[in-house]
Write a protein that holds these residues in place. Structure first.
Motif: not given
Length: 157
Positions: A133-139, A122-131, A25-28
């Motif tokens: 991925m969500m930024n890329d997904l949003g793009d 697949v949700k990465p375990v690493d916080f930065q990678q997860f963020t 939610t925060r990332t999007l």
């Protein structure tokens, strides 16, 4: 960004993990493309939302989503059951469904695509990678992808 949305992209987030919900939610919400996140925590509520049942009967407060972000591990109905129901229904099968889950099991990936998932992440375990991925997904889903029933225009900025 090359595309500017005239109206918010409605995202149905089906996620029972509060930490993942918060991060997604925060990332999007920080994304430059306007969006409106509708969140439910179980598979039964997801189908109630999509089919306008119970507390989701009013289209003004429960608009049809332009995309569904779907976890697989859900209470009541699994993500795969929700995906199957979405794609089997003529009223909802056109809605893109992006599976966003912790499972990298080949059987889950195969089952999701057999039920016509539009993407499997697949949700990465690493916080930065997860963020990231969500930024890329949003793009992709909010900016570049053309969605049925959603107005977008190209700007030169």
């Amino acid at each position: 960004m090359k595309q500017v949305s005239l109206e918010p992209v409605v995202i149905l987030l089906v996620e029972d993990n509060p930490d993942h919900t918060e991060l997604i939610t925060r990332t999007l919400n920080d994304h430059p493309i306007p969006n409106r996140i509708m969140h439910v925590t179980d598979g039964e509520a997801a189908l109630d939302y999509l089919w306008r049942r119970a507390q989701f009967a009013d289209p003004a407060t429960s608009p049809q989503p332009h995309v569904v972000l779907l976890d697989l591990q859900l209470p009541r109905l699994s993500g795969l059951e929700v995906l199957q129901a979405i794609k089997a229904n003529a009223e909802t099968r056109h809605i893109p469904v992006v599976v966003v889950t912790t499972s990298s099991a080949e059987s889950d990936v195969r089952a999701a695509y057999q039920q016509f998932a539009n993407s499997y992440l697949v949700k990465p375990v690493d916080f930065q990678q997860f963020t990231q991925m969500m930024n890329d997904l949003g793009d992709y889903w909010l900016g570049w992808n053309q969605m049925q029933g959603h107005q977008q225009t190209i700007s030169s900025s």
